[in-house]
Design a protein around this motif. Structure first.
Motif, PDB file in Angstrom:
ATOM      1  N   CYS A 313       0.848  -1.196   0.000  1.00 29.87           N
ATOM      2  CA  CYS A 313       0.000   0.000   0.000  1.00 29.87           C
ATOM      3  C   CYS A 313       0.882   1.243   0.000  1.00 29.87           C
ATOM      4  O   CYS A 313       1.759   1.404   0.859  1.00 29.87           O
ATOM      5  N   PHE A 314       0.637   2.130  -0.973  1.00 29.72           N
ATOM      6  CA  PHE A 314       1.427   3.349  -1.139  1.00 29.72           C
ATOM      7  C   PHE A 314       0.606   4.583  -0.789  1.00 29.72           C
ATOM      8  O   PHE A 314      -0.535   4.725  -1.254  1.00 29.72           O
ATOM      9  N   PRO A 315       1.180   5.499  -0.009  1.00 27.99           N
ATOM     10  CA  PRO A 315       0.559   6.811   0.149  1.00 27.99           C
ATOM     11  C   PRO A 315       0.964   7.693  -1.022  1.00 27.99           C
ATOM     12  O   PRO A 315       1.710   7.258  -1.907  1.00 27.99           O
ATOM     13  N   LEU A 316       0.510   8.911  -1.026  1.00 24.50           N
ATOM     14  CA  LEU A 316       0.863   9.854  -2.081  1.00 24.50           C
ATOM     15  C   LEU A 316       2.245  10.427  -1.769  1.00 24.50           C
ATOM     16  O   LEU A 316       2.374  11.425  -1.056  1.00 24.50           O
ATOM     17  N   LEU A 317       3.290   9.795  -2.298  1.00 19.35           N
ATOM     18  CA  LEU A 317       4.662  10.214  -2.010  1.00 19.35           C
ATOM     19  C   LEU A 317       4.956  11.583  -2.626  1.00 19.35           C
ATOM     20  O   LEU A 317       4.613  11.837  -3.772  1.00 19.35           O
ATOM     21  N   GLY A 318       5.576  12.445  -1.845  1.00 18.75           N
ATOM     22  CA  GLY A 318       6.059  13.716  -2.387  1.00 18.75           C
ATOM     23  C   GLY A 318       5.103  14.867  -2.318  1.00 18.75           C
ATOM     24  O   GLY A 318       5.508  16.020  -2.496  1.00 18.75           O
ATOM     25  N   ALA A 319       3.822  14.629  -2.070  1.00 18.28           N
ATOM     26  CA  ALA A 319       2.868  15.733  -1.958  1.00 18.28           C
ATOM     27  C   ALA A 319       2.932  16.301  -0.537  1.00 18.28           C
ATOM     28  O   ALA A 319       3.621  15.780   0.338  1.00 18.28           O
ATOM     29  N   GLY A 320       2.213  17.359  -0.300  1.00 15.22           N
ATOM     30  CA  GLY A 320       2.237  17.967   1.027  1.00 15.22           C
ATOM     31  C   GLY A 320       3.556  18.679   1.265  1.00 15.22           C
ATOM     32  O   GLY A 320       3.978  19.537   0.494  1.00 15.22           O
ATOM     33  N   ARG A 321       4.262  18.307   2.326  1.00 16.11           N
ATOM     34  CA  ARG A 321       5.513  18.980   2.681  1.00 16.11           C
ATOM     35  C   ARG A 321       6.620  18.703   1.674  1.00 16.11           C
ATOM     36  O   ARG A 321       7.635  19.388   1.660  1.00 16.11           O
ATOM     37  N   GLY A 322       6.445  17.685   0.832  1.00 14.80           N
ATOM     38  CA  GLY A 322       7.439  17.391  -0.191  1.00 14.80           C
ATOM     39  C   GLY A 322       7.447  18.366  -1.340  1.00 14.80           C
ATOM     40  O   GLY A 322       8.372  18.361  -2.156  1.00 14.80           O
ATOM     41  N   VAL A 349      -1.939  -4.278  -5.198  1.00 13.44           N
ATOM     42  CA  VAL A 349      -1.442  -2.940  -4.884  1.00 13.44           C
ATOM     43  C   VAL A 349      -2.592  -2.058  -4.409  1.00 13.44           C
ATOM     44  O   VAL A 349      -3.688  -2.052  -4.990  1.00 13.44           O
ATOM     45  N   HIS A 350      -2.341  -1.316  -3.339  1.00 17.08           N
ATOM     46  CA  HIS A 350      -3.305  -0.388  -2.770  1.00 17.08           C
ATOM     47  C   HIS A 350      -2.709   1.019  -2.762  1.00 17.08           C
ATOM     48  O   HIS A 350      -1.491   1.189  -2.644  1.00 17.08           O
ATOM     49  N   VAL A 351      -3.569   2.015  -2.853  1.00 21.27           N
ATOM     50  CA  VAL A 351      -3.177   3.418  -2.728  1.00 21.27           C
ATOM     51  C   VAL A 351      -4.071   4.035  -1.667  1.00 21.27           C
ATOM     52  O   VAL A 351      -5.291   3.820  -1.669  1.00 21.27           O
ATOM     53  N   VAL A 352      -3.478   4.785  -0.736  1.00 24.31           N
ATOM     54  CA  VAL A 352      -4.259   5.409   0.327  1.00 24.31           C
ATOM     55  C   VAL A 352      -4.075   6.924   0.280  1.00 24.31           C
ATOM     56  O   VAL A 352      -2.971   7.424   0.050  1.00 24.31           O
ATOM     57  N   THR A 353      -5.158   7.645   0.455  1.00 25.10           N
ATOM     58  CA  THR A 353      -5.130   9.108   0.420  1.00 25.10           C
ATOM     59  C   THR A 353      -6.275   9.640   1.263  1.00 25.10           C
ATOM     60  O   THR A 353      -7.279   8.953   1.493  1.00 25.10           O
ATOM     61  N   ARG A 354      -6.148  10.858   1.727  1.00 23.19           N
ATOM     62  CA  ARG A 354      -7.235  11.539   2.430  1.00 23.19           C
ATOM     63  C   ARG A 354      -8.080  12.368   1.470  1.00 23.19           C
ATOM     64  O   ARG A 354      -9.091  12.936   1.872  1.00 23.19           O
ATOM     65  N   TYR A 355      -7.667  12.462   0.231  1.00 23.75           N
ATOM     66  CA  TYR A 355      -8.300  13.402  -0.692  1.00 23.75           C
ATOM     67  C   TYR A 355      -9.045  12.660  -1.793  1.00 23.75           C
ATOM     68  O   TYR A 355      -8.442  11.946  -2.599  1.00 23.75           O
ATOM     69  N   PRO A 356     -10.369  12.825  -1.871  1.00 22.42           N
ATOM     70  CA  PRO A 356     -11.157  12.098  -2.876  1.00 22.42           C
ATOM     71  C   PRO A 356     -10.706  12.352  -4.297  1.00 22.42           C
ATOM     72  O   PRO A 356     -10.783  11.453  -5.141  1.00 22.42           O
ATOM     73  N   GLU A 357     -10.216  13.584  -4.592  1.00 21.22           N
ATOM     74  CA  GLU A 357      -9.832  13.875  -5.968  1.00 21.22           C
ATOM     75  C   GLU A 357      -8.654  13.034  -6.435  1.00 21.22           C
ATOM     76  O   GLU A 357      -8.483  12.779  -7.628  1.00 21.22           O
ATOM     77  N   VAL A 358      -7.812  12.582  -5.497  1.00 21.48           N
ATOM     78  CA  VAL A 358      -6.674  11.739  -5.862  1.00 21.48           C
ATOM     79  C   VAL A 358      -7.150  10.391  -6.388  1.00 21.48           C
ATOM     80  O   VAL A 358      -6.547   9.813  -7.298  1.00 21.48           O
ATOM     81  N   ALA A 359      -8.252   9.879  -5.836  1.00 20.16           N
ATOM     82  CA  ALA A 359      -8.766   8.578  -6.277  1.00 20.16           C
ATOM     83  C   ALA A 359      -9.058   8.578  -7.769  1.00 20.16           C
ATOM     84  O   ALA A 359      -8.882   7.564  -8.454  1.00 20.16           O
ATOM     85  N   ARG A 360      -9.480   9.715  -8.292  1.00 21.53           N
ATOM     86  CA  ARG A 360      -9.863   9.775  -9.702  1.00 21.53           C
ATOM     87  C   ARG A 360      -8.656   9.649 -10.634  1.00 21.53           C
ATOM     88  O   ARG A 360      -8.815   9.298 -11.804  1.00 21.53           O
ATOM     89  N   PHE A 361      -7.464   9.949 -10.132  1.00 21.00           N
ATOM     90  CA  PHE A 361      -6.273   9.766 -10.964  1.00 21.00           C
ATOM     91  C   PHE A 361      -5.993   8.287 -11.204  1.00 21.00           C
ATOM     92  O   PHE A 361      -5.222   7.934 -12.093  1.00 21.00           O
ATOM     93  N   PHE A 362      -6.605   7.437 -10.391  1.00 18.21           N
ATOM     94  CA  PHE A 362      -6.448   5.996 -10.563  1.00 18.21           C
ATOM     95  C   PHE A 362      -7.734   5.372 -11.105  1.00 18.21           C
ATOM     96  O   PHE A 362      -7.940   4.169 -10.986  1.00 18.21           O
ATOM     97  N   GLY A 363      -8.593   6.200 -11.673  1.00 14.82           N
ATOM     98  CA  GLY A 363      -9.818   5.694 -12.271  1.00 14.82           C
ATOM     99  C   GLY A 363     -10.857   5.246 -11.268  1.00 14.82           C
ATOM    100  O   GLY A 363     -11.807   4.547 -11.623  1.00 14.82           O
ATOM    101  N   ALA A 364     -10.706   5.643 -10.002  1.00  9.62           N
ATOM    102  CA  ALA A 364     -11.658   5.258  -8.963  1.00  9.62           C
ATOM    103  C   ALA A 364     -12.590   6.432  -8.673  1.00  9.62           C
ATOM    104  O   ALA A 364     -12.161   7.588  -8.694  1.00  9.62           O
TER     105      ALA A 364
END
Length: 369
Positions: A313-322, A349-364
Motif C-alpha cells: 500500500c502506497f501513500p501519495l509520495l512527495g505531496a504535502g511537505r514534499g 497494490v493499494h493506494v491510500v489518500t485523504r483526498y477524494p480527488e486523488v482517487a480519480r487519478f487511478f480511475g476510482a
C-alpha cells in the motif's frame, strides 16, 4: 494585513493564545481584530452583530480542516473547549485534557505541543478564509459586510471509503480514501520519509507521523509508549556508520509494531524527501525509484524470512511537505506502479489518500451516488 485582505498568521496566533486563556465565552464581549477579519472574509458572519457566533463557527470549521481524528485536531478541540459540554471549562482543565491526547503532562504540553496546536489552528483559519469548502459567501477584499446572505455551513466530514476499484495502466489497484493508520490486512505499508530517516513527529498530520503513532506500543496515558519504528530505524543507521544521508529513493524495512494487530506485516520507509531550507524537496524520479525499490524489497523478503507477502500500500509520495502538487504526486505514483506491475504483476497494490480527488487519478470514483 496582507494584500489579499487576510490577517497575518502571527496576529492570529497571538489572538488565539489569548483566546485559549479566556475561553470561547470571551468572544461574546469582543472578537479580536484578526479573527474578526477572517470570520467576515470566510462568510461565517453576516455583520458585526453576528461576529461572536460566526467566529466560533469558523474555529470549528478550522478544526475540521485539521482533522478531528488527528492528534492536532483533537488537541485543538480540547484546548479551545470545542467539544460538547466543554465550552465553559477553565483554561487549566482544557490544557489538561489536551495534554492527555499526547500522553504528556500539562506543563510539557504547554511548552511544546500547545504552541504547534495554536499555530496549526491559525493556519487552518486562514485556509478556511482563503479557500472555503462548500457554498461560501465571498466578498471583494475590503468590502463591507452588509448583506444578509446565508451563512455557509461548516466543512462536511469526509466518510472514509475503502476498497474503491481503480487502475494503474492495465493493472487493477485498490484505492482507499482514509487515514493510513485505519487500514487493515495489508502486508506491506509504505511510509514517506526524509533521506536522514528521521520520522515525522507523531503529533504531526503527516503520513510518517500517523504510521509512527499507530505503530507505537504501550499506553500513552501511562508514559509506557515504545516508539517501535523510530527505534528500529535508529538501530539500522547505527549499524551502518556514515550511511546518511541516503540516496533518494532508498527503502528501509522495519517491523509493524502495534500495526500488526491490524494485519500489517512490514513497514517500508521510502526515503524520498530531501531537506531544502526550512522545508523539503521531492524529485519525481525519487518516487519512481522508491516504488521500484519497494517491489524489489518485497520480493526479497517474500523469498526470505517473510513468506507470503503479496500486498503493498502506497501513500501519495512527495505531496504535502514534499512540495509536489497532489496531481503531480498521483501521476508519478501511478506511472511508477504501472511500470512495476508490468514487470511483476503478481502483487495486490493499494493506494491510500485523504483526498477524494486523488482517487480519480487511478480511475476510482470516491463519491458514491
Amino acid at each position: 494585513m496582507k494584500p489579499d485582505g487576510l490577517p497575518e498568521h502571527a496576529d492570529l496566533v497571538r489572538e488565539l493564545r489569548a483566546l485559549r486563556r479566556g475561553g470561547l465565552a470571551t468572544l461574546q464581549s469582543s472578537v479580536p481584530e484578526a479573527l474578526r477579519v477572517a470570520t467576515l472574509l470566510a462568510g461565517y458572519a453576516r455583520d458585526e452583530d453576528d461576529l461572536p457566533d460566526g467566529a466560533e463557527r469558523l474555529l470549528r470549521a478550522a478544526v475540521e480542516r485539521l482533522g478531528p481524528e488527528d492528534l492536532i485536531g483533537r488537541a485543538a478541540q480540547r484546548t479551545f473547549g470545542l467539544l460538547p459540554g466543554r465550552r465553559g471549562d477553565p483554561a487549566a482543565d482544557r490544557r489538561r485534557a489536551a495534554a492527555l491526547v499526547y500522553g504528556v503532562s500539562p506543563e510539557r504540553f504547554r511548552h511544546s505541543q500547545e504552541r504547534q496546536v495554536v499555530e496549526q489552528l491559525a493556519g487552518a483559519v486562514l485556509a478556511e478564509a482563503r479557500e472555503p469548502i462548500g457554498p461560501a459567501v465571498r466578498r471583494p477584499t475590503g468590502a463591507a459586510v452588509t448583506d444578509r446572505s446565508p451563512v455557509r455551513s461548516a466543512r462536511p466530514v469526509l466518510v472514509p471509503l475503502s476498497g474503491l476499484p481503480g487502475r494503474a495502466g492495465d493493472h487493477p489497484v485498490t484505492v482507499h480514501v482514509s487515514p493510513i493508520e485505519l487500514l487493515r490486512d495489508i502486508d506491506v505499508l509504505v511510509s514517506s520519509e526524509n533521506v536522514h530517516l528521521e520520522m515525522s513527529k507523531s503529533f504531526r498530520p503527516t503520513v510518517s507521523g500517523a504510521v509512527r503513532r499507530a505503530a507505537a506500543q504501550g499506553c500513552p496515558a501511562d508514559g509506557l509508549v515504545r516508539d517501535v519504528l523510530a527505534e528500529e530505524l535508529a538501530a539500522w543507521v547505527r549499524a551502518r556508520p556514515g550511511v546518511l544521508p541516503l540516496q533518494p529513493g532508498t527503502v528501509v524495512s522495519t517491523g509493524p509494531g502495534a500495526l500488526a494487530r491490524r494485519g500489517v506485516r512490514r513497514v517500508y520507509h521510502a526515503a524520498v524527501a530531501v531537506p531544502d531550507g526550512l522545508g523539503y524537496r521531492v524529485d519525481p524520479e525519487s518516487i519512481v525509484a522508491a516504488v521500484a525499490a519497494c517491489f524489489a524489497r518485497a520480493r526479497q523478503e517474500r523469498d526470505g524470512g517473510h513468506p507470503g507477502l503479496r500486498s503493498l500500500c502506497f501513500p501519495l509520495l512527495g505531496a504535502g511537505r514534499g512540495g509536489l502538487s497532489r496531481e503531480a504526486g498521483a501521476s508519478w505514483l501511478r506511472w511508477a506502479i504501472t511500470d512495476a506491475l508490468t514487470a511483476d504483476p503478481g502483487w495486490a497494490v493499494h493506494v491510500v489518500t485523504r483526498y477524494p480527488e486523488v482517487a480519480r487519478f487511478f480511475g476510482a470514483e470516491a463519491v458514491r451516488p
